[in-house]
Design a protein around this motif. Structure first.
Motif, PDB file in Angstrom:
ATOM      1  N   ILE A 295       0.778  -0.992  -0.058  1.00 59.98           N
ATOM      2  CA  ILE A 295       0.100   0.022  -0.048  1.00 59.98           C
ATOM      3  C   ILE A 295       0.822   1.082  -0.150  1.00 59.98           C
ATOM      4  N   ALA A 296       0.226   2.524  -0.490  1.00 61.86           N
ATOM      5  CA  ALA A 296       0.988   3.647  -0.434  1.00 61.86           C
ATOM      6  C   ALA A 296      -0.077   4.642  -0.224  1.00 61.86           C
ATOM      7  N   LEU A 297       0.122   5.569   0.549  1.00 59.03           N
ATOM      8  CA  LEU A 297      -0.835   6.664   0.757  1.00 59.03           C
ATOM      9  C   LEU A 297      -0.376   7.709  -0.101  1.00 59.03           C
ATOM     10  N   SER A 298      -1.652   8.492  -0.449  1.00 61.37           N
ATOM     11  CA  SER A 298      -1.271   9.640  -1.401  1.00 61.37           C
ATOM     12  C   SER A 298      -0.526  10.552  -0.832  1.00 61.37           C
ATOM     13  N   PRO A 299       0.247  11.448  -1.419  1.00 62.22           N
ATOM     14  CA  PRO A 299       1.366  12.589  -0.606  1.00 62.22           C
ATOM     15  C   PRO A 299       0.360  13.336  -0.152  1.00 62.22           C
ATOM     16  N   TYR A 300      -0.986  13.629  -0.679  1.00 60.84           N
ATOM     17  CA  TYR A 300      -1.895  14.695  -0.153  1.00 60.84           C
ATOM     18  C   TYR A 300      -2.928  13.809   0.583  1.00 60.84           C
TER      19      TYR A 300
ATOM     20  N   ALA B  90      -3.902  13.624   3.587  1.00 57.21           N
ATOM     21  CA  ALA B  90      -4.781  14.449   4.542  1.00 57.21           C
ATOM     22  C   ALA B  90      -5.843  15.288   3.988  1.00 57.21           C
ATOM     23  N   GLU B  91      -5.618  15.558   2.466  1.00 54.07           N
ATOM     24  CA  GLU B  91      -6.651  16.171   1.715  1.00 54.07           C
ATOM     25  C   GLU B  91      -7.561  15.289   0.729  1.00 54.07           C
ATOM     26  N   ASP B  92      -6.923  14.422   0.247  1.00 56.14           N
ATOM     27  CA  ASP B  92      -7.565  13.798  -0.917  1.00 56.14           C
ATOM     28  C   ASP B  92      -8.166  12.157  -0.116  1.00 56.14           C
ATOM     29  N   ARG B  93      -7.451  11.661   0.766  1.00 56.67           N
ATOM     30  CA  ARG B  93      -8.034  10.590   1.340  1.00 56.67           C
ATOM     31  C   ARG B  93      -7.656   9.494   0.636  1.00 56.67           C
ATOM     32  N   LEU B  94      -6.657   9.353  -0.602  1.00 53.56           N
ATOM     33  CA  LEU B  94      -6.640   8.306  -1.511  1.00 53.56           C
ATOM     34  C   LEU B  94      -5.435   7.407  -0.819  1.00 53.56           C
ATOM     35  N   ILE B  95      -5.905   6.395  -1.144  1.00 51.53           N
ATOM     36  CA  ILE B  95      -4.997   5.243  -0.757  1.00 51.53           C
ATOM     37  C   ILE B  95      -4.756   4.261  -1.971  1.00 51.53           C
ATOM     38  N   TYR B  96      -3.455   3.781  -2.272  1.00 47.48           N
ATOM     39  CA  TYR B  96      -3.213   2.709  -3.223  1.00 47.48           C
ATOM     40  C   TYR B  96      -2.848   1.537  -2.928  1.00 47.48           C
ATOM     41  N   ALA B  97      -3.068   0.610  -3.400  1.00 50.85           N
ATOM     42  CA  ALA B  97      -2.902  -0.696  -3.131  1.00 50.85           C
ATOM     43  C   ALA B  97      -2.467  -1.402  -4.372  1.00 50.85           C
ATOM     44  N   TYR B  98      -1.617  -2.566  -4.123  1.00 55.49           N
ATOM     45  CA  TYR B  98      -1.068  -3.772  -4.924  1.00 55.49           C
ATOM     46  C   TYR B  98      -1.508  -4.916  -4.794  1.00 55.49           C
ATOM     47  N   ILE B  99      -2.727  -5.542  -5.611  1.00 60.86           N
ATOM     48  CA  ILE B  99      -3.404  -6.747  -5.015  1.00 60.86           C
ATOM     49  C   ILE B  99      -3.378  -7.743  -6.227  1.00 60.86           C
ATOM     50  N   THR B 100      -3.675  -8.781  -5.531  1.00 63.60           N
ATOM     51  CA  THR B 100      -3.901 -10.148  -6.568  1.00 63.60           C
ATOM     52  C   THR B 100      -5.461 -10.307  -6.684  1.00 63.60           C
ATOM     53  N   THR B 101      -5.918 -10.527  -7.934  1.00 63.43           N
ATOM     54  CA  THR B 101      -7.203 -11.043  -8.116  1.00 63.43           C
ATOM     55  C   THR B 101      -7.311 -12.423  -8.745  1.00 63.43           C
ATOM     56  N   PRO B 102      -8.496 -13.175  -8.916  1.00 63.86           N
ATOM     57  CA  PRO B 102      -8.396 -14.422  -9.662  1.00 63.86           C
ATOM     58  C   PRO B 102      -7.857 -14.246 -11.050  1.00 63.86           C
ATOM     59  N   SER B 103      -7.773 -13.201 -11.569  1.00 63.98           N
ATOM     60  CA  SER B 103      -7.239 -13.347 -12.978  1.00 63.98           C
ATOM     61  C   SER B 103      -5.921 -12.617 -13.169  1.00 63.98           C
ATOM     62  N   ASP B 104      -5.500 -11.499 -12.435  1.00 59.92           N
ATOM     63  CA  ASP B 104      -4.422 -10.940 -12.547  1.00 59.92           C
ATOM     64  C   ASP B 104      -3.768 -10.263 -11.194  1.00 59.92           C
ATOM     65  N   ASN B 105      -2.635  -9.306 -11.335  1.00 60.85           N
ATOM     66  CA  ASN B 105      -2.182  -8.502 -10.145  1.00 60.85           C
ATOM     67  C   ASN B 105      -2.578  -7.211 -10.799  1.00 60.85           C
ATOM     68  N   ARG B 106      -2.771  -6.402  -9.909  1.00 59.71           N
ATOM     69  CA  ARG B 106      -3.256  -4.927 -10.193  1.00 59.71           C
ATOM     70  C   ARG B 106      -2.857  -3.817  -9.219  1.00 59.71           C
ATOM     71  N   VAL B 107      -2.895  -2.630  -9.734  1.00 63.43           N
ATOM     72  CA  VAL B 107      -2.720  -1.410  -8.584  1.00 63.43           C
ATOM     73  C   VAL B 107      -4.121  -0.768  -8.695  1.00 63.43           C
ATOM     74  N   VAL B 108      -4.925  -0.536  -7.484  1.00 62.02           N
ATOM     75  CA  VAL B 108      -6.090   0.093  -7.499  1.00 62.02           C
ATOM     76  C   VAL B 108      -6.056   1.290  -6.548  1.00 62.02           C
ATOM     77  N   ARG B 109      -7.016   2.140  -6.499  1.00 61.67           N
ATOM     78  CA  ARG B 109      -6.966   3.332  -5.596  1.00 61.67           C
ATOM     79  C   ARG B 109      -8.292   3.366  -4.970  1.00 61.67           C
ATOM     80  N   PHE B 110      -8.362   4.141  -3.754  1.00 64.17           N
ATOM     81  CA  PHE B 110      -9.746   4.001  -2.977  1.00 64.17           C
ATOM     82  C   PHE B 110      -9.806   5.629  -2.549  1.00 64.17           C
TER      83      PHE B 110
END
Length: 376
Positions: free
Chosen positions: A133-138, A140-160
Motif C-alpha cells: 500500500i501507499a498513501l497519497s502524498p496529499y 490528509a486532503e484527498d484521502r486516497l490510498i493505493y494498493a497492489y493486489i492479486t485478483t483471480p485473473s491478474d495482479n493490479r494497482v487500485v486506488r480508493f
C-alpha cells in the motif's frame, strides 16, 4: 513517511537524522490500463492530527502494562499482526499503517489494540494477496490510498477514496503460481513507482512488452485518467521491494534474482539500473529502507538485517554490507524509514517462522555504525 492518522502520543528510540543523496528519476515507456474495478473498500474517519515535525523523544522509563498483545521490549512498536506485507511509518514511531496479506489494512498504536481501517478482497491462493500500500502524498486532503493486489485473473494497482469503490490504476500484471509480490512507493515529487512481480517467469520479466518483472512510474496517479506509466527497468526478479530516502534521491530496488539477490539503484535518464551490491548466496532479500548514506535490506535466511553503506554522493557501495540485526525478532520482511531516519521492520514469523505470542510485530531496527557490526 505519512502525516495522516489519529492523534499521536509520543515517539521512542529515533535514530539520528541523515542527509539525502541527490538524484532524479527520468525514464520512458508504456503499459496497459484495461480492466474493471475491484471490491469495495472503506477507510478510517477523517479529522486526524497532522504534524510537520516529529515530537521530541520520550524520556519515560515507566514499565509497560501487562497484556496478551503487549511486548515488554521497548523496540517493539506494534504487535499481534497477521502476515504483514507492508509497513508505512508516520510522523511518530508510536503509530504505523500495516497491509496484511489477507486484505486488511491496520492502523497500529503501541500498546493499544490495532484498528482495522479497511479491507479489500484479494486472492491468496498463490503467494499473492494484498501485497503493498501507499498513501497519497496529499492523503490528509484527498484521502486516497493505493494498493497492489492479486485478483483471480491478474495482479493490479487500485486506488480508493472514503465511501467509494476502488478504481483500477494499472491492470493486467501477469499472475503466476509464484512471483506475485509487488511493491508501491511515492517518490518525493509525487510519482507513483510500481515494482511488479515476475509471475515466476524470468523470460516475461525480460520482455519489454510484458508487465511482469518491471519497475514502472506513474506521474499523475491522482488524476481521473492517470498518465500511462513510464518503464524504468525490466528483468526484475521476485519479491522486489522499493525504497527511497523520504526527502528524495534515488529509488532503490531489492530483489531476488535467478543467480543472486541484488540491490539496484534506478538511474537517471532511463538507462539500466546500477548494481549497488549482489548476494550470490541468495539470502532472500525481502525489504529495503534508506536513511542518509545507508540502505538497509532484510533477508529471509539468516535471518538478519544488513546495512549497505554508499560512497558519498553515489549509489555505489563503500564496503561490504554490515550486519545490524540477527535473529532476535525472527524473520524480518518489509522495512520503512520512519521519523528522524529510524528504520522500522515488520516480522513475518507466522508465515513460516517461529512466532512468539506477540507476533507478528513491527520493530525498530538498530542503526549499524560500521560494516560487520552487530548489536546482538
Amino acid at each position: 513517511m505519512t502525516d495522516g492518522g489519529p492523534p499521536r502520543r509520543r515517539m521512542r528510540l529515533p535514530a539520528a537524522a541523515a542527509s539525502a543523496v541527490a538524484a532524479a528519476l527520468v525514464v520512458s515507456g508504456c503499459a496497459d490500463f484495461s480492466g474493471s474495478e475491484a471490491a469495495p473498500f472503506s477507510l478510517a474517519p477523517t479529522g486526524e492530527e497532522t504534524t510537520t515535525t516529529p515530537p521530541p523523544t520520550s524520556t519515560s522509563s515507566a514499565p509497560k502494562p501487562k497484556g496478551p498483545c503487549i511486548d515488554q521490549d521497548t523496540a517493539v512498536i506494534a504487535t499481534c499482526l497477521t502476515d504483514p506485507m507492508t509497513v508505512l511509518s508516520t510522523q511518530t514511531t508510536e503509530n504505523t499503517y500495516v497491509a496484511q496479506r489477507g486484505g486488511d489494512i491496520v492502523y497500529t498504536t503501541t500498546d493499544e489494540p490495532n484498528a482495522v481501517i479497511g479491507h479489500v478482497d484479494v486472492d491468496t491462493s498463490t503467494d499473492g494477496g494484498l501485497m503493498s500500500i501507499a498513501l497519497s502524498p496529499y492523503y490528509a486532503e484527498d484521502r486516497l490510498i493505493y494498493a497492489y493486489i492479486t485478483t483471480p485473473s491478474d495482479n493490479r494497482v487500485v486506488r480508493f477514496t472514503p465511501g467509494d469503490a476502488p478504481k483500477p490504476i494499472l491492470t493486467g500484471i501477469p499472475r503466476g503460481a509464484s512471483g506475485n509480490v509487488g511493491s508501491l512507493l511515492f517518490t518525493s515529487n509525487g510519482t507513483l513507482v510500481v515494482a511488479t512481480g515476475n509471475a515466476g517467469d524470468p523470460a516475461a520479466a525480460a520482455n519489454p512488452a510484458s508487465l511482469a518483472g518491471k519497475v514502472l512510474a506513474i506521474d499523475s496517479p491522482t488524476a481521473v485518467s492517470p498518465a500511462r506509466p513510464r518503464q524504468i527497468a525490466t528483468g526484475v526478479g521476485s519479491r522486489a521491494s522499493l525504497c527511497q530516502e523520504p526527502s528524495g534521491g534515488p529509488v532503490f530496488v531489492a530483489e531476488r534474482g535467478a543467480d543472486s539477490d541484488v540491490l539496484r539503484a534506478v538511474t537517471p535518464g532511463g538507462g539500466a539500473p546500477s548494481v549497488v551490491w549482489t548476494w550470490p548466496a541468495k539470502p532472500g532479500l525481502d525489504g529495503c529502507a534508506v536513511t542518509g548514506s545507508n540502505v538497509y535490506v532484510s533477508e529471509q535466511s539468516g535471518p538478519q538485517v544488513e546495512s549497505v553503506r554508499l560512497k558519498r554522493g553515489t549509489t555505489t557501495a563503500d564496503a561490504e554490507p554490515g550486519k545490524v540485526l540477527g535473529d532476535k525478532y525472527g524473520r524480518i520482511g518489509r522495512l520503512a524509514t520512519g521519523p528522524q531516519g529510524v528504520v522500522e521492520g515488520a516480522t513475518r514469523n507466522k508465515a513460516g517462522g517461529r512466532p512468539v505470542p506477540t507476533d507478528d510485530r513491527v520493530v525498530l531496527i538498530p542503526s549499524g555504525s560500521s560494516a560487520g557490526e552487530s548489536p546482538d
